[in-house]
Design a protein around this motif. Structure first.
Motif, short mmCIF file in Angstrom:
data_model
loop_
_atom_site.label_atom_id
_atom_site.label_comp_id
_atom_site.label_asym_id
_atom_site.label_seq_id
_atom_site.Cartn_x
_atom_site.Cartn_y
_atom_site.Cartn_z
N GLY A 131 29.16 17.43 -2.89
CA GLY A 131 29.01 18.39 -3.98
C GLY A 131 27.77 18.25 -4.82
N LEU A 132 26.99 17.17 -4.66
CA LEU A 132 25.77 16.99 -5.45
C LEU A 132 24.59 17.62 -4.72
N HIS A 133 24.58 18.94 -4.70
CA HIS A 133 23.56 19.67 -3.94
C HIS A 133 22.17 19.51 -4.53
N ALA A 134 22.07 19.47 -5.86
CA ALA A 134 20.75 19.32 -6.48
C ALA A 134 20.15 17.97 -6.13
N LEU A 135 20.96 16.92 -6.13
CA LEU A 135 20.44 15.60 -5.77
C LEU A 135 19.95 15.58 -4.33
N GLU A 136 20.71 16.17 -3.42
CA GLU A 136 20.28 16.23 -2.03
C GLU A 136 18.97 17.00 -1.91
N PRO A 140 0.82 -1.21 0.00
CA PRO A 140 0.00 0.00 0.00
C PRO A 140 0.85 1.26 0.00
N LEU A 141 0.25 2.35 -0.43
CA LEU A 141 0.96 3.62 -0.50
C LEU A 141 1.53 4.01 0.85
N GLU A 142 0.81 3.76 1.93
CA GLU A 142 1.29 4.15 3.25
C GLU A 142 2.59 3.42 3.60
N THR A 143 2.68 2.16 3.23
CA THR A 143 3.92 1.41 3.49
C THR A 143 5.07 1.97 2.65
N LEU A 144 4.79 2.28 1.40
CA LEU A 144 5.82 2.87 0.55
C LEU A 144 6.30 4.21 1.12
N ARG A 145 5.38 4.99 1.64
CA ARG A 145 5.76 6.25 2.28
C ARG A 145 6.70 6.01 3.46
N GLU A 146 6.42 4.98 4.24
CA GLU A 146 7.19 4.71 5.45
C GLU A 146 8.60 4.21 5.15
N ILE A 147 8.75 3.36 4.12
CA ILE A 147 10.05 2.74 3.89
C ILE A 147 10.97 3.60 3.04
N THR A 148 10.42 4.50 2.25
CA THR A 148 11.23 5.23 1.28
C THR A 148 12.33 6.07 1.91
N PRO A 149 12.07 6.88 2.94
CA PRO A 149 13.15 7.71 3.49
C PRO A 149 14.35 6.90 3.97
N GLY A 150 14.11 5.74 4.54
CA GLY A 150 15.20 4.93 5.04
C GLY A 150 16.15 4.43 3.96
N PHE A 151 15.66 4.34 2.73
CA PHE A 151 16.49 3.88 1.62
C PHE A 151 17.29 5.01 0.97
N ILE A 152 16.77 6.22 0.99
CA ILE A 152 17.36 7.25 0.12
C ILE A 152 17.87 8.50 0.83
N ARG A 153 17.40 8.80 2.04
CA ARG A 153 17.73 10.10 2.62
C ARG A 153 19.21 10.21 3.01
N THR A 154 19.75 9.22 3.72
CA THR A 154 21.13 9.32 4.21
C THR A 154 22.16 9.38 3.09
N PRO A 155 22.11 8.48 2.08
CA PRO A 155 23.10 8.63 1.01
C PRO A 155 22.99 9.94 0.25
N ALA A 156 21.76 10.45 0.09
CA ALA A 156 21.61 11.72 -0.62
C ALA A 156 22.21 12.87 0.18
N GLU A 157 22.07 12.82 1.51
CA GLU A 157 22.68 13.87 2.34
C GLU A 157 24.20 13.83 2.24
N PHE A 158 24.78 12.62 2.24
CA PHE A 158 26.23 12.51 2.09
C PHE A 158 26.67 13.04 0.73
N LEU A 159 25.92 12.70 -0.31
CA LEU A 159 26.29 13.16 -1.65
C LEU A 159 26.16 14.68 -1.78
N GLY A 160 25.22 15.26 -1.04
CA GLY A 160 25.14 16.71 -1.01
C GLY A 160 26.39 17.33 -0.40
N TYR A 161 26.89 16.71 0.67
CA TYR A 161 28.13 17.17 1.30
C TYR A 161 29.30 17.10 0.33
#
Length: 314
Positions: A255-260, A232-253
């Motif tokens: 130099g990939l600011h747009a991706l972050e 269900p959409l609610e489950t997808l909402r819950e699991i998504t940040p755990g997969f993508i937020r941390t690596p994107a924050e590191f990549l922003g650090y």
């Protein structure tokens, strides 16, 4: 017989591929949905004499192959493969990577020598010169004057739609022209000075190690989930940040600011989505942007340092 023309623009080499019946569903998808398109040409860096390029459509991510060769090293030169990494690949010489792969066609025998010339040219571009090589794929006999990047599905929320449009436009601008942020990073223009003891080579290594799995594994995996499961959409909402937020924050650090920025805004936008189709529209657009960054990073990385690490003889 359905045939494709595959053109490498810079070396001025064009070959013809016969599409086969090994995977009729995948072949139908390529013929009816994907072509014509263009992309940045990449060359394999660990598997051998193999060309591959990113497709501008997420459909291959979740389409299962009916038939896979158990050992692609045994495939004839000129075999064309379709990968769930959203790639079309072509073997033009010896391979070491024996992993299974789904064949969809083969370069006609009269064009295999031209294919090998294209392969050598693209290897030199990836390994040494960094020349951009554009590949164009179309039905044989078709005249194509424009290769627009397909637009993602639309969503109801205006704010989320603006975000999708921004990510799509950023992908389109850099589809065959390198993103400015990556050019800066590979020239050592990194605002954070990421890289211990005043060097940035290790930052480039970590960049490659983070952006590739973020796109191929995390984001493509989420696209595959929404298309192949009933989560269900609610489950997808819950699991998504755990997969993508941390690596994107590191990549922003690094130099990939747009991706972050795009990733952070996508996470915030999850609550505004109305259904799984809107989730697909948002996440597949972010995935394509991220995978586009990966193709450019693989092209720009200074692979010629490989000459310093030859395999021992004997």
């Amino acid at each position: 017989m359905r045939q494709l023309e595959i053109e490498w623009v810079q070396p001025r080499i064009t070959v013809t591929a016969d599409l086969t019946d090994d995977n009729p569903d995948l072949v139908d998808m390529v013929w009816n949905r994907l072509v014509p398109y263009n992309s940045l040409q990449n060359h394999a860096l660990v598997s051998g004499d193999h060309l591959y390029h990113l497709l501008p459509d997420p459909e291959p991510i979740h389409r299962a192959a009916e038939y896979k060769m158990r050992d692609r090293t045994e495939a004839p030169d000129g075999t064309v493969f379709l990968s769930q990494l959203q790639h079309i690949g072509i073997k033009y010489g010896p391979l070491t990577e024996y992993l299974p792969a789904a064949p969809i066609g083969h370069i006609v025998p009269d064009d295999v020598d031209a294919l090998r010339s294209a392969g050598r040219y693209c290897w030199d571009a990836a390994y040494r010169t960094k020349e951009v090589v554009e590949v164009r794929v179309r039905r044989k006999g078709d005249r194509v004057d424009d290769y627009p990047l397909p637009r993602p599905p639309r969503v109801g929320d205006p704010g989320v739609q603006r975000l999708i449009d921004e990510m799509h436009d950023a992908t389109r601008r850099s589809w065959t022209d390198p993103p400015e942020e990556l050019v800066d990073m590979h020239a050592g223009r990194i605002g954070s000075r990421a890289g211990s003891r005043d060097q940035y080579f290790s930052t480039l290594v970590f960049l490659n190690g983070e952006v590739r799995p973020l796109g191929y594994n995390a984001l493509n995996g989420l696209v595959r989930l929404v298309r192949t499961t009933d989560l269900p959409l609610e489950t997808l909402r819950e699991i998504t940040p755990g997969f993508i937020r941390t690596p994107a924050e590191f990549l922003g650090y690094t130099g990939l600011h747009a991706l972050e920025d795009f990733t952070g805004r996508s996470v915030k936008a999850l609550g505004a989505l109305e259904d799984r189709e809107e989730y697909f529209a948002l996440i597949s657009t972010l995935a394509l942007y991220t995978n586009m960054l990966n193709t450019w990073n693989l092209h720009l990385f200074p692979w010629d340092h490989g000459k310093e690490y030859p395999y021992p003889r004997g």
